[in-house]
Design an enzyme around this catalytic site. Structure first.
Site, PDB file in Angstrom:
ATOM      1  N   SER A 142      20.906 -22.580  14.636  1.00  0.00           N
ATOM      2  CA  SER A 142      20.201 -23.422  13.352  1.00  0.00           C
ATOM      3  C   SER A 142      18.980 -24.305  14.303  1.00  0.00           C
ATOM      4  O   SER A 142      19.233 -24.559  15.492  1.00  0.00           O
ATOM      5  CB  SER A 142      21.322 -24.403  12.989  1.00  0.00           C
ATOM      6  OG  SER A 142      20.626 -25.507  12.218  1.00  0.00           O
ATOM      7  N   TYR A 167      27.490 -30.684  12.802  1.00  0.00           N
ATOM      8  CA  TYR A 167      27.018 -29.431  12.520  1.00  0.00           C
ATOM      9  C   TYR A 167      26.127 -28.758  13.743  1.00  0.00           C
ATOM     10  O   TYR A 167      26.179 -27.534  14.197  1.00  0.00           O
ATOM     11  CB  TYR A 167      26.018 -29.216  11.303  1.00  0.00           C
ATOM     12  CG  TYR A 167      25.403 -28.042  10.840  1.00  0.00           C
ATOM     13  CD1 TYR A 167      26.073 -26.798  10.604  1.00  0.00           C
ATOM     14  CD2 TYR A 167      24.156 -28.086  10.819  1.00  0.00           C
ATOM     15  CE1 TYR A 167      25.532 -25.742  10.406  1.00  0.00           C
ATOM     16  CE2 TYR A 167      23.303 -26.761  10.604  1.00  0.00           C
ATOM     17  CZ  TYR A 167      24.031 -25.630  10.326  1.00  0.00           C
ATOM     18  OH  TYR A 167      23.438 -24.760  10.365  1.00  0.00           O
TER      19      TYR A 167
END
Length: 354
Positions: A142, A167
């Site tokens: 990501s 995350y």
């Protein structure tokens, strides 16, 4: 780079009912010949399960008209026995790991989900690849790994040691774990840092989808950092094109001077290389929602917009340096924000209104 022909292979896609995963499976079904496409998803209720069911229904329809075979398994990659059994039965030679708990803000309130899926789940995938002859492991990272980096555009050569959310930390951990397994067991692996993926039947927790729901309900949308955020929005078809190209080109296995394998490992950005201001994004979105008849022509947007401070875990800008992707795979995403939001708005009208 080691060339991999996808035809007549068994390909595993985890997160196959997810936004990117379902679009990838659809593309593979349409374009490959003689393949066995295996898809797994736990169908959790992080967002409206009806969207996942809609995607699966579409895939069943596509699969019924294709030459490649398709198998969907409802299961969790965090369950080791499920993953080991899947690899034992199907013996995939190309693995694309897209199953993950996504979302920056959700990781602040529900950290357990991220440890289970993003760390334990990914470990199970790596272990299965270790014990089976996998030609290429491709996995989702990501843009969040860049954290609060000030240098833009973000390059895969930059240090990414300062995550600002759990995350992001789990995604950076995935890259480190993959590197270790590539080094120890000579598994070709490629990590892909996705930048703000959007499009039809996407994730409702993403801004474009959440804003649309709220505007339609007459609620107020909150624009963070007082509108001074920029995002490198990447249309889902562009992401899938990048993934398919990378699946077919694995990092080459080589021996080091010490006689041990050099890790066949790579990481790439997949982004639009063109960050858009959030206020511009909202303006285009509202125009396309009116055009698609999701909202009435006389909708008062100013009455439903509120500029608010930055949220924990957010960053002011994301901006992908895609030069390595262009150099190695001859590809650069190029769908304009207007074209992408138009496709989303038209889908939204069909799915929720018509």
């Amino acid at each position: 780079m080691q060339k991999i022909a996808l035809n007549h292979k068994t390909i595993l896609v985890t997160g196959g009912a997810g936004f990117i995963g379902s679009n990838l499976v659809k593309r593979l079904l349409v374009e490959t010949q003689g393949c066995t496409i295996v898809s797994i998803d736990n169908m959790n209720d992080y967002y409206d399960v009806r969207l996942k069911e809609f995607r699966l229904k579409e895939l069943d329809a596509v699969a019924s008209q294709c030459q490649s075979s398709y198998h969907f398994i409802k299961g969790d990659i965090a369950d080791k026995a499920t993953i080991d059994g899947l690899f034992e039965e199907y013996k995939p030679s190309v693995v694309v790991n897209l199953a993950a708990q996504a979302g920056v803000r959700y990781s602040i309130t529900n950290p357990d989900a991220y440890i289970q899926s993003n760390l334990i789940g990914f470990y199970n995938i790596l272990e299965a690849c270790r014990h089976n002859p996998v030609e290429h492991l491709v996995y989702a990272s990501s843009s969040s790994v860049y954290g609060s980096n000030k240098k833009v555009p973000y390059s895969t050569d930059d240090k990414v040691d300062n995550p600002v959310s759990l995350y992001a930390a789990t995604k950076k951990s995935n890259e480190l774990m993959a590197h270790a397994y590539s080094k120890l067991y000579n598994i070709p692996s490629t990590g892909l840092r996705f930048f703000t993926v959007y499009g039809p039947a996407g994730r409702p927790d993403m801004a474009y989808f959440g804003f649309t729901n709220k505007l339609r309900e007459g609620k107020t949308i909150e624009i963070f950092n007082f509108g001074n955020c920029k995002r490198d929005f990447t249309y889902v078809d562009d992401i899938v094109e990048g993934v398919v190209r990378i699946m077919q080109g694995a990092p080459e296995k080589k021996q080091g001077d010490d006689g041990l394998p050099l890790p066949p490992y790579a990481v790439y950005n997949i982004g639009n290389n063109s960050p858009e201001n959030l206020l511009t994004f909202v303006d285009i979105l509202q125009q396309e929602l009116i055009r698609a008849r999701v909202l009435p022509e006389d909708y008062d947007f100013e009455a439903h917009k509120k500029l608010v401070p930055m949220q924990p875990g957010d960053v002011p800008v994301t901006f992908a340096d895609t030069s390595a992707l262009e150099r190695d795979y001859g590809y650069k995403p190029g769908t304009s924000l207007r074209d992408g939001l138009r496709a989303f708005a038209e889908w939204y009208y069909e799915f929720y209104i018509k």
